[in-house]
Design a protein around this motif. Structure first.
Motif, PDB file in Angstrom:
ATOM      1  N   MET A 163      15.489 -42.781 -10.692  1.00 24.25           N
ATOM      2  CA  MET A 163      16.308 -43.987 -10.545  1.00 24.25           C
ATOM      3  C   MET A 163      16.045 -44.919 -11.722  1.00 24.25           C
ATOM      4  O   MET A 163      14.910 -45.098 -12.143  1.00 24.25           O
ATOM      5  CB  MET A 163      15.982 -44.728  -9.247  1.00 24.25           C
ATOM      6  N   VAL A 164      17.146 -45.504 -12.238  1.00 20.90           N
ATOM      7  CA  VAL A 164      17.004 -46.490 -13.303  1.00 20.90           C
ATOM      8  C   VAL A 164      17.109 -47.854 -12.638  1.00 20.90           C
ATOM      9  O   VAL A 164      18.152 -48.202 -12.076  1.00 20.90           O
ATOM     10  CB  VAL A 164      18.125 -46.316 -14.362  1.00 20.90           C
ATOM     11  N   THR A 224      21.119 -45.722  -0.599  1.00 16.27           N
ATOM     12  CA  THR A 224      20.847 -44.414   0.003  1.00 16.27           C
ATOM     13  C   THR A 224      19.883 -43.618  -0.871  1.00 16.27           C
ATOM     14  O   THR A 224      18.959 -42.963  -0.376  1.00 16.27           O
ATOM     15  CB  THR A 224      22.170 -43.639   0.186  1.00 16.27           C
ATOM     16  N   MET A 225      20.074 -43.718  -2.187  1.00 16.36           N
ATOM     17  CA  MET A 225      19.197 -43.002  -3.110  1.00 16.36           C
ATOM     18  C   MET A 225      17.761 -43.506  -2.974  1.00 16.36           C
ATOM     19  O   MET A 225      16.807 -42.724  -3.069  1.00 16.36           O
ATOM     20  CB  MET A 225      19.696 -43.188  -4.542  1.00 16.36           C
ATOM     21  N   THR A 226      17.608 -44.808  -2.719  1.00 15.23           N
ATOM     22  CA  THR A 226      16.274 -45.380  -2.541  1.00 15.23           C
ATOM     23  C   THR A 226      15.595 -44.787  -1.308  1.00 15.23           C
ATOM     24  O   THR A 226      14.416 -44.422  -1.355  1.00 15.23           O
ATOM     25  CB  THR A 226      16.358 -46.910  -2.395  1.00 15.23           C
ATOM     26  N   ALA A 227      16.338 -44.684  -0.215  1.00 19.56           N
ATOM     27  CA  ALA A 227      15.766 -44.103   1.007  1.00 19.56           C
ATOM     28  C   ALA A 227      15.315 -42.670   0.711  1.00 19.56           C
ATOM     29  O   ALA A 227      14.216 -42.257   1.108  1.00 19.56           O
ATOM     30  CB  ALA A 227      16.790 -44.129   2.136  1.00 19.56           C
ATOM     31  N   ALA A 228      16.141 -41.925  -0.028  1.00 12.55           N
ATOM     32  CA  ALA A 228      15.789 -40.541  -0.366  1.00 12.55           C
ATOM     33  C   ALA A 228      14.574 -40.507  -1.289  1.00 12.55           C
ATOM     34  O   ALA A 228      13.699 -39.645  -1.142  1.00 12.55           O
ATOM     35  CB  ALA A 228      16.982 -39.849  -1.026  1.00 12.55           C
ATOM     36  N   ALA A 229      14.507 -41.463  -2.221  1.00 14.60           N
ATOM     37  CA  ALA A 229      13.375 -41.477  -3.164  1.00 14.60           C
ATOM     38  C   ALA A 229      12.075 -41.814  -2.433  1.00 14.60           C
ATOM     39  O   ALA A 229      11.032 -41.230  -2.717  1.00 14.60           O
ATOM     40  CB  ALA A 229      13.627 -42.473  -4.292  1.00 14.60           C
ATOM     41  N   LEU A 230      12.136 -42.729  -1.477  1.00 12.74           N
ATOM     42  CA  LEU A 230      10.923 -43.064  -0.719  1.00 12.74           C
ATOM     43  C   LEU A 230      10.459 -41.843   0.081  1.00 12.74           C
ATOM     44  O   LEU A 230       9.271 -41.509   0.095  1.00 12.74           O
ATOM     45  CB  LEU A 230      11.174 -44.257   0.211  1.00 12.74           C
ATOM     46  N   ALA A 231      11.414 -41.157   0.721  1.00 13.40           N
ATOM     47  CA  ALA A 231      11.056 -39.947   1.470  1.00 13.40           C
ATOM     48  C   ALA A 231      10.482 -38.897   0.522  1.00 13.40           C
ATOM     49  O   ALA A 231       9.478 -38.249   0.825  1.00 13.40           O
ATOM     50  CB  ALA A 231      12.275 -39.401   2.213  1.00 13.40           C
ATOM     51  N   GLY A 232      11.111 -38.736  -0.637  1.00 13.55           N
ATOM     52  CA  GLY A 232      10.660 -37.744  -1.620  1.00 13.55           C
ATOM     53  C   GLY A 232       9.262 -38.064  -2.123  1.00 13.55           C
ATOM     54  O   GLY A 232       8.404 -37.182  -2.194  1.00 13.55           O
ATOM     55  N   GLY A 257      23.152 -48.486 -19.422  1.00 10.91           N
ATOM     56  CA  GLY A 257      22.805 -47.615 -20.550  1.00 10.91           C
ATOM     57  C   GLY A 257      21.778 -46.581 -20.118  1.00 10.91           C
ATOM     58  O   GLY A 257      21.885 -45.397 -20.464  1.00 10.91           O
ATOM     59  N   GLY A 258      20.801 -47.026 -19.343  1.00  7.46           N
ATOM     60  CA  GLY A 258      19.743 -46.123 -18.876  1.00  7.46           C
ATOM     61  C   GLY A 258      20.310 -44.993 -18.029  1.00  7.46           C
ATOM     62  O   GLY A 258      19.923 -43.834 -18.177  1.00  7.46           O
ATOM     63  N   ILE A 259      21.230 -45.335 -17.126  1.00  9.40           N
ATOM     64  CA  ILE A 259      21.812 -44.297 -16.256  1.00  9.40           C
ATOM     65  C   ILE A 259      22.621 -43.302 -17.093  1.00  9.40           C
ATOM     66  O   ILE A 259      22.488 -42.086 -16.946  1.00  9.40           O
ATOM     67  CB  ILE A 259      22.695 -44.939 -15.153  1.00  9.40           C
ATOM     68  N   LEU A 260      23.453 -43.826 -17.999  1.00 11.63           N
ATOM     69  CA  LEU A 260      24.278 -42.946 -18.843  1.00 11.63           C
ATOM     70  C   LEU A 260      23.392 -42.007 -19.655  1.00 11.63           C
ATOM     71  O   LEU A 260      23.608 -40.791 -19.686  1.00 11.63           O
ATOM     72  CB  LEU A 260      25.137 -43.793 -19.797  1.00 11.63           C
ATOM     73  N   LYS A 261      22.366 -42.581 -20.297  1.00 14.83           N
ATOM     74  CA  LYS A 261      21.526 -41.747 -21.170  1.00 14.83           C
ATOM     75  C   LYS A 261      20.738 -40.715 -20.359  1.00 14.83           C
ATOM     76  O   LYS A 261      20.605 -39.569 -20.791  1.00 14.83           O
ATOM     77  CB  LYS A 261      20.573 -42.626 -21.985  1.00 14.83           C
ATOM     78  N   ALA A 262      20.262 -41.132 -19.184  1.00 10.43           N
ATOM     79  CA  ALA A 262      19.491 -40.180 -18.369  1.00 10.43           C
ATOM     80  C   ALA A 262      20.390 -39.023 -17.929  1.00 10.43           C
ATOM     81  O   ALA A 262      19.995 -37.860 -17.967  1.00 10.43           O
ATOM     82  CB  ALA A 262      18.898 -40.883 -17.156  1.00 10.43           C
TER      83      ALA A 262
END
Ligand SMILES: Nc1ncnc2c1ncn2[C@@H]1O[C@H](COP(=O)(O)OP(=O)(O)OP(=O)(O)O)[C@@H](O)[C@H]1O
Ligand SMILES: [Mg+2]
Length: 325
Positions: A89-90, A134-142, A256-261
């Motif tokens: 996540m950026v 939603t991505m945050t919830a998944a990242a915490l679980a991960g 920019g961070g999301i695009l580059k990643a």
């Protein structure tokens, strides 16, 4: 013990395949470093050991097959394991720090509990669509290698009209039984439906019982609720959470961070990022990630390893028109 003795003990336990002894020597090294005043190093070592212990515990506790909720619960909760990491996540630094604090407190919950302190575990995520809740919830679980249980409020109301409180109780009972990340998504669905006259009484009841269960709950599970419409929620609700985390539209650095990643596997040499980022202003994190993917697809199907300015501008402009209807 001196450093070389530690090293020998580590090697011995490794050769013996004694994982517990290995980690316990690692903890001794951490304690040793702490005594020498190397606080940061000591903490890093403890974090690594905690993570290893947590992983092992979750792995060996993993029910086979995945603890799929049964009966009525199956209609309310969907279970999955998450591989999402926080590093994918950026995020603005302050937000990232708050999420890391949740992870650290969870990983070290034994140490906190020894002192009668509880790790933060009831979290409200507030922000517009596509901002990464939603991505945050998944990242915490991960990160915590916990199963992710997504609770869909909408179906709670539509399917179990009149018996929502007892269904909610089942969800909260499940939290005590299986430690996990319990993600209450579409929280705003409750608010949005308030307008529909028939539902008003029922919605109040759902919210009230949710409040009561949330307040009483003292399990080891994480409760994460997400909403697009905090203004629709009862102020009493906010007090029940340990943390309220706000998400917003991405600033130029984040975009920019999301695009580059997303395009890191491609050649983007000479890309005028400033122009691209300006063109993407107003798009959500989700739309920006999507535009990068579309540009990548275009390059792949054209047999190119380079993603061009045109690819990206076209994908961004397509996102913009498809969201401004
Ligand atoms: N901070 C981020 N860094 C990288 N990618 C992100 C970020 N936030 C969102 N994304 C991308 O956008 C997608 C959608 O985000 P997500 O589903 O988490 O948004 P949301 O806030 O839950 O939206 P909604 O309110 O519509 O449910 C993610 O799967 C991911 O691809
Ligand atoms: Mg979402």
């Amino acid at each position: 013990m001196t450093a070389s003795k530690h090293l020998i003990a580590l090697l011995r336990s490794h050769i013996d395949g004694d994982n517990e002894q290995f980690l316990s020597v690692a903890m001794q090294v951490a304690a040793h470093e702490a005594r020498l005043g190397h606080g940061t190093l000591a903490q890093q070592l403890r974090d690594i050991v905690d993570e290893a212990r947590m992983r092992k515990a979750t792995r060996s506790n993993r029910p086979v097959p995945l603890a799929q909720p049964k009966g009525d619960l199956a209609a309310l909760i969907s279970a999955s394991y998450s591989d999402t990491r926080l590093s994918s996540m950026v995020l603005p630094e302050a937000l990232s720090q708050r999420l890391k604090r949740i992870i650290t407190e969870q990983r070290q919950h034994h140490r906190l509990l020894e002192h009668g302190l509880r790790p933060r575990r009831k979290i409200l995520l507030v922000g517009p669509p596509g901002s990464g809740k939603t991505m945050t919830a998944a990242a915490l679980a991960g990160e915590l290698t916990l199963p992710l249980f997504t609770v869909v409020f909408e179906s709670l109301i539509t399917r179990f009209m009149g018996e929502t409180a007892s269904k909610l109780r089942q969800v909260f009972d499940a939290m005590a039984e299986t430690r996990g990340v319990y993600f209450f998504d579409e929280f705003d669905a409750i608010g949005a439906r308030r307008a529909e006259r028939n539902d008003v009484g029922e919605i109040r009841r759902v919210l009230n019982s949710f409040l009561q269960f949330l307040e009483k709950d003292d399990t080891d599970s994480l409760i994460i609720a997400a909403t697009n419409h905090p203004e629709l929620l009862d102020p009493a609700l906010f007090r029940r959470f340990d943390d309220i985390i706000h998400y917003g539209l991405p600033d130029p650095d984040i975009s920019g961070g999301i695009l580059k990643a997303r395009l890191s596997g491609f050649d983007t040499k000479g890309m005028r990022w400033k122009e691209i980022i300006e063109a993407s202003a107003g798009l959500s994190q989700a739309e920006i990630a999507r535009a990068a993917e579309e540009a990548a697809k275009r390059a792949i199907l054209d047999d190119r390893t380079t993603v061009t300015r045109q690819d990206l501008l076209a994908a961004i402009s397509e996102r913009k028109t498809s969201t401004s209807h």
